[in-house]
Scaffold this motif. Structure first.
Motif, PDB file in Angstrom:
ATOM      1  N   LEU A  23       0.837  -1.203   0.000  1.00 11.93           N
ATOM      2  CA  LEU A  23       0.000   0.000   0.000  1.00 11.93           C
ATOM      3  C   LEU A  23       0.877   1.260   0.000  1.00 11.93           C
ATOM      4  CD1 LEU A  23      -3.049   0.072  -0.114  1.00 11.93           C
ATOM      5  CD2 LEU A  23      -3.139   0.169   2.364  1.00 11.93           C
ATOM      6  N   ASP A  24       2.014   1.193   0.674  1.00 14.32           N
ATOM      7  CA  ASP A  24       2.927   2.348   0.713  1.00 14.32           C
ATOM      8  C   ASP A  24       3.468   2.688  -0.670  1.00 14.32           C
ATOM      9  OD1 ASP A  24       2.703   2.935   3.410  1.00 14.32           O
ATOM     10  OD2 ASP A  24       4.239   1.477   3.982  1.00 14.32           O
ATOM     11  N   ALA A  27       0.697   4.438  -2.550  1.00 13.26           N
ATOM     12  CA  ALA A  27       0.544   5.803  -2.044  1.00 13.26           C
ATOM     13  C   ALA A  27       1.633   6.699  -2.611  1.00 13.26           C
ATOM     14  CB  ALA A  27       0.601   5.792  -0.514  1.00 13.26           C
ATOM     15  N   ASN A  33      -1.001  10.416   0.720  1.00  9.57           N
ATOM     16  CA  ASN A  33      -0.516   9.649   1.865  1.00  9.57           C
ATOM     17  C   ASN A  33      -1.401   8.441   2.137  1.00  9.57           C
ATOM     18  OD1 ASN A  33      -2.434  10.419   3.970  1.00  9.57           O
ATOM     19  ND2 ASN A  33      -1.500  12.455   3.781  1.00  9.57           N
ATOM     20  N   ARG A  34      -0.822   7.514   2.862  1.00  5.62           N
ATOM     21  CA  ARG A  34      -1.462   6.225   3.139  1.00  5.62           C
ATOM     22  C   ARG A  34      -2.857   6.377   3.730  1.00  5.62           C
ATOM     23  NH1 ARG A  34       0.731   0.960   4.467  1.00  5.62           N
ATOM     24  NH2 ARG A  34      -0.753  -0.066   5.843  1.00  5.62           N
TER      25      ARG A  34
END
Lengths: 196, 196
Positions: A23-24, A27, A33-34
Motif C-alpha cells: 500500500l505504501d 501511495a 498519503n497512506r
C-alpha cells in the motif's frame, strides 16, 4: 484523485502482481498519503478489487460497442479485432492484469474476471453464429472455438512483447501482424464461393 | 534423485513463480533434506536455472523433431501443432513457467528462454518460407507472422484453462479446438486452387 490512484495502482499490480506491491508503494506512486488510500479504499485487497472492476468493465464495454449495431458479421469481427488491438495501446495494464489472474487467480476471479470475459465471449459467439446462419461462415465452424482462436491470435502477441524483437522481422510491426492474422482467420472461416 | 528434484521444483515454480517458493518447500516436495539440494544445486537460483534448462531444452527438442525430415511444409505444420499440443499434456509445467518468464523475466530470460524460443521460431519460419517458395502457401504471408499466429492459437488456449469451462461449449473439448484452429490456419495461409 480516485482515478489517479486507480491508474497508478493498476500499473504497479500489472508490473508485479497483487502480492508484489505494498500500500505504501501505491501511495507513493499516486503522491497521496497512506491515510487517504485507506479512507478511499479501506485496504489493499479492496483497492485491487476496484482496479479489476475498472479495467475489466472498460474492456467489456469496448468489446460490446464493437459488436453492437447492424453491420454484417464479418465486419463486426474486424471491428472487434480492431477494438481489441486498440485497447492494448490505450489501456496497457489490462492485459498483464488478466494474464496474472489466469496464472494466480485472486478471490475476484469468478466475480470480475470470469464474468466479464464470459460476457464478451458470449457476444462474439453470437456474432459468429449469425454469420454461419447467413451462410457467410462455414457450417462446421464452432462459434466458441472461433472466438477463442480470434482472441488467442492477439493475446500471445501481447504476452510475448519481451520476445517480439527476436521473433518478428525487424521491418514488420504490430500493425502488419494484426492485419495478417485477421486476414488468415477470416479466410479460414469463410465459405468459399465454389461451395456457396 | 536429480530428476525427481527437477520435476518437483518445476511443479512448484510453475504454480507460484520463482519468488513464491522456498528451498525448504522444494526439499519437502522432493522428500530430500535441504543439505542434499544445496549439494546438488548450490542455491535456489541455480536450481531454478536447471529447471528452465531442462524444460526449455525438452521443448526445443520436441519442436525440432517435428520439423525435421522430408515431409511437405503443410504436413510439417500439422506435426508441429500436434507436438505443441502433446507437450501441454506431457510436460504441463513448461507453459506456466514460460508465461511467468514473459510477465516477470528472470536473469535467465535471455540465455535460456529467448534462446530456445528463437531456435524453434527460426525452424518454423523456414518451413513456412519453403511452403511459399513451393507455391503451396500464399506469397503475401510473412513466415514470422504466421509462426506467431500458429503458436498463439494454442498458447491462449493453454493459458486460459481456468476459463475453458465457461468459454467453450460443454460438448466441445481440447481436441476439437485443436483440429478446428489448425484447419482455419491452414486454409487461411494456403493458396486457393483458382490462383495457383
Amino acid at each position: 484523485m480516485r482515478d489517479t490512484i486507480l491508474e497508478k495502482a493498476a500499473g504497479l499490480f500489472a508490473a508485479r502482481g497483487f502480492c508484489g506491491i505494498s500500500l505504501d508503494e501505491i501511495a507513493s506512486a499516486a503522491a497521496v498519503n497512506r491515510g487517504v488510500l485507506i479512507e478511499l479504499f479501506c485496504d489493499e485487497e479492496t483497492l485491487y478489487e476496484a482496479v479489476l472492476e475498472d479495467q475489466f468493465g472498460h474492456y467489456a464495454a469496448a468489446m460490446q460497442a464493437a459488436l453492437e449495431g447492424n453491420k454484417l458479421p464479418a465486419a463486426k469481427i474486424q471491428l472487434f479485432a480492431q477494438a481489441f488491438f486498440d485497447l492494448h495501446k490505450q489501456t496497457p495494464y489490462f492485459f498483464p492484469l488478466f494474464y496474472r489472474e489466469l496464472l494466480n487467480p485472486s478471490r475476484f476471479f469468478e466475480s470480475i474476471v470470469k464474468k466479464n470475459i464470459r460476457r464478451v465471449a458470449y457476444l462474439s459467439d453470437n456474432n459468429i453464429a449469425r454469420g454461419i446462419q447467413k451462410g457467410t461462415f462455414k457450417y462446421e465452424i464452432h462459434p466458441a472455438n472461433a472466438t477463442m482462436l480470434l482472441v488467442g491470435m492477439f493475446h500471445y502477441h501481447f504476452l510475448s512483447q519481451q520476445l517480439i524483437d527476436t521473433l518478428l522481422p525487424t521491418h514488420g510491426n504490430a500493425e502488419d501482424y494484426f492485419q495478417q492474422a485477421l486476414q488468415i482467420f477470416l479466410t479460414g472461416i469463410t465459405r468459399s464461393a465454389a461451395t456457396k
